[in-house]
Design a protein around this motif. Structure first.
Motif, PDB file in Angstrom:
ATOM      1  N   GLU A 218       0.828  -1.205   0.000  1.00  0.00           N
ATOM      2  CA  GLU A 218       0.000   0.000   0.000  1.00  0.00           C
ATOM      3  C   GLU A 218       0.859   1.251   0.000  1.00  0.00           C
ATOM      4  N   LEU A 219       1.972   1.193   0.712  1.00  0.00           N
ATOM      5  CA  LEU A 219       2.857   2.353   0.799  1.00  0.00           C
ATOM      6  C   LEU A 219       3.637   2.563  -0.496  1.00  0.00           C
ATOM      7  N   VAL A 220       4.214   1.483  -1.025  1.00  0.00           N
ATOM      8  CA  VAL A 220       5.095   1.601  -2.199  1.00  0.00           C
ATOM      9  C   VAL A 220       4.290   1.746  -3.483  1.00  0.00           C
ATOM     10  N   CYS A 221       3.181   1.012  -3.594  1.00  0.00           N
ATOM     11  CA  CYS A 221       2.384   1.005  -4.821  1.00  0.00           C
ATOM     12  C   CYS A 221       1.072   1.759  -4.629  1.00  0.00           C
ATOM     13  N   GLY A 222       1.086   2.821  -3.856  1.00  0.00           N
ATOM     14  CA  GLY A 222      -0.119   3.596  -3.633  1.00  0.00           C
ATOM     15  C   GLY A 222      -0.602   4.297  -4.893  1.00  0.00           C
ATOM     16  N   LYS A 223      -1.725   4.962  -4.756  1.00  0.00           N
ATOM     17  CA  LYS A 223      -2.335   5.600  -5.931  1.00  0.00           C
ATOM     18  C   LYS A 223      -1.465   6.700  -6.510  1.00  0.00           C
ATOM     19  N   THR A 224      -0.854   7.489  -5.660  1.00  0.00           N
ATOM     20  CA  THR A 224      -0.059   8.631  -6.140  1.00  0.00           C
ATOM     21  C   THR A 224       1.428   8.455  -5.907  1.00  0.00           C
ATOM     22  N   GLY A 225       1.817   7.612  -4.958  1.00  0.00           N
ATOM     23  CA  GLY A 225       3.232   7.453  -4.628  1.00  0.00           C
ATOM     24  C   GLY A 225       3.797   8.567  -3.784  1.00  0.00           C
ATOM     25  N   GLU A 226       2.961   9.477  -3.315  1.00  0.00           N
ATOM     26  CA  GLU A 226       3.440  10.608  -2.526  1.00  0.00           C
ATOM     27  C   GLU A 226       3.967  10.167  -1.159  1.00  0.00           C
ATOM     28  N   LEU A 227       3.362   9.132  -0.599  1.00  0.00           N
ATOM     29  CA  LEU A 227       3.805   8.684   0.724  1.00  0.00           C
ATOM     30  C   LEU A 227       5.239   8.167   0.663  1.00  0.00           C
ATOM     31  N   LEU A 228       5.568   7.395  -0.359  1.00  0.00           N
ATOM     32  CA  LEU A 228       6.923   6.883  -0.496  1.00  0.00           C
ATOM     33  C   LEU A 228       7.912   8.019  -0.760  1.00  0.00           C
ATOM     34  N   LYS A 229       7.525   8.976  -1.597  1.00  0.00           N
ATOM     35  CA  LYS A 229       8.399  10.126  -1.854  1.00  0.00           C
ATOM     36  C   LYS A 229       8.638  10.916  -0.579  1.00  0.00           C
ATOM     37  N   TYR A 230       7.591  11.072   0.217  1.00  0.00           N
ATOM     38  CA  TYR A 230       7.747  11.821   1.465  1.00  0.00           C
ATOM     39  C   TYR A 230       8.716  11.103   2.406  1.00  0.00           C
ATOM     40  N   ALA A 231       8.588   9.775   2.501  1.00  0.00           N
ATOM     41  CA  ALA A 231       9.495   9.010   3.365  1.00  0.00           C
ATOM     42  C   ALA A 231      10.937   9.141   2.888  1.00  0.00           C
ATOM     43  N   HIS A 232      11.157   9.057   1.581  1.00  0.00           N
ATOM     44  CA  HIS A 232      12.515   9.195   1.057  1.00  0.00           C
ATOM     45  C   HIS A 232      13.065  10.589   1.278  1.00  0.00           C
ATOM     46  N   SER A 233      12.209  11.596   1.194  1.00  0.00           N
ATOM     47  CA  SER A 233      12.682  12.967   1.424  1.00  0.00           C
ATOM     48  C   SER A 233      13.174  13.166   2.861  1.00  0.00           C
ATOM     49  N   LYS A 234      12.669  12.366   3.771  1.00  0.00           N
ATOM     50  CA  LYS A 234      13.094  12.430   5.171  1.00  0.00           C
ATOM     51  C   LYS A 234      14.212  11.435   5.467  1.00  0.00           C
TER      52      LYS A 234
END
Length: 339
Positions: A218-234
């Protein structure tokens, strides 16, 4: 004449006998056919009677089986209703249990899985569970690869479970997805602020262990991918049991390489020390050789002087035998000293 007559009479008698025998055979055959027909008729009647009785029993059994099936269907219908009620009660109890369960207990399961995974894949001295920083903050685990890799396993699963339970209700699902995104971002911020500490020998990133493959998907293959990008930005990298296993395998191979490199450096240092010891031994050996050479030279020189002294002593003995004068005898020591 008489013979011919007898022959005619004999032939006529034989013909009559043949007719009589044929008539008797036909009568006997007709009687057998009648008996056979009567027996076949009796057998047919018996078979028909038994078949009629069997049809009746089969019809009765079929009717009884139909009634039994109807009763079973009615009972199954009542049981299905009771089962649905029990499942609804069980779901309500599960929701209540989930709501009442403390977050610490929910997070302990992820910590347990993380500890088992590290124990199965890494040497005991290459990781530490419940590592404490200087200010007392504690992370679930650190992996020791020259520096420390922090690993957190306390991921909040409440809103994700609500997303799964929402089913086809898009409105409820969207509501819980937003709550799940807020939980994730808050958890990523906490990991980034608490555990990424280069001043305390950690790397500039941390791992967020997700104990469920579905959460990771759900986190990696989410609808927009914004959650994974946010985690990587941190500088927080999510890992699942499957992906983390492969990463730990690579880390284990890297640790073996570091051990080999360290052993090679130790061997090189030992060889360098042996070279220094050999040079010191060579110097001492050369000094000993020089001393031995000097001693040998002195020995040869002393040997030659000893031979000369022996020769002069022999001469002195010869002079004494020749009765030399006392004055000359007193000069002998001076001559020896001069030699």
């Amino acid at each position: 004449m008489t013979t011919a007559l007898l022959a005619v009479l004999l032939i006529a008698g034989l013909g009559g006998l043949a007719v009589l025998l044929r008539s008797l055979f036909d009568q006997r055959l007709t009687g057998m056919e009648d008996k056979l027909d009567r027996r076949l008729g009796d057998l047919d009647a018996r078979v028909n009677g038994r078949l009629e009785g069997l049809d009746g029993r089969l019809l009765t059994s079929q009717q009884s089986a139909g009634q039994t099936a109807t009763q079973i269907a009615e009972k199954l219908g009542r049981m299905e209703g009771a089962t649905a009620q029990m499942l609804a009660r069980a779901n309500d109890l599960a929701k209540l249990e989930q709501a009442l369960r403390p977050p610490k207990a929910r997070g302990g399961f992820g910590e347990l899985l993380l500890g088992n995974l590290l124990r199965d894949r890494l040497p005991p001295d290459s990781y530490q569970l419940q590592y404490t920083f200087r200010d007392g903050e504690r992370v679930d685990a650190v992996i020791k690869v020259e520096r420390l890799v922090p690993v957190d396993a306390k991921f909040p699963l409440d809103n994700f479970e609500r997303v799964v339970e929402a089913g086809d209700d898009d409105a409820v699902r969207t509501l819980h997805e937003k709550a799940f995104a807020r939980d994730l971002k808050g958890h990523v911020d906490a990991i980034s602020q608490k555990y990424i500490r280069p001043a305390e020998n950690t790397y500039d990133f941390a791992l967020m262990y997700l104990p469920s493959e579905s959460v990771y998907y759900e986190l990696v293959c989410g609808k927009t991918g914004e959650l994974l990008k946010y985690a990587h930005s941190k500088r927080v990298f999510p890992v699942s049991p499957t992906t983390f296993t492969s990463q730990l395998q690579v880390i284990a191979l890297g640790l073996k390489g570091l051990q080999i490199e360290q052993h090679a450096e130790e061997v090189m240092a030992y060889v360098a020390q042996l070279a220094k010891d050999f040079e010191r031994f060579r110097t001492d050996f050369e000094v000993v050789g020089k001393h031995i050479g000097n001693a040998q030279s002195k020995y040869g020189e002393a040997d030659r002087r000893l031979e000369r002294l022996g020769t002069r002593l022999e001469r002195a003995a010869d002079w004494e035998d020749a009765a030399v004068e006392p004055a000359e005898a007193h000069e002998l020591p001076r001559a020896v000293d001069a030699a």
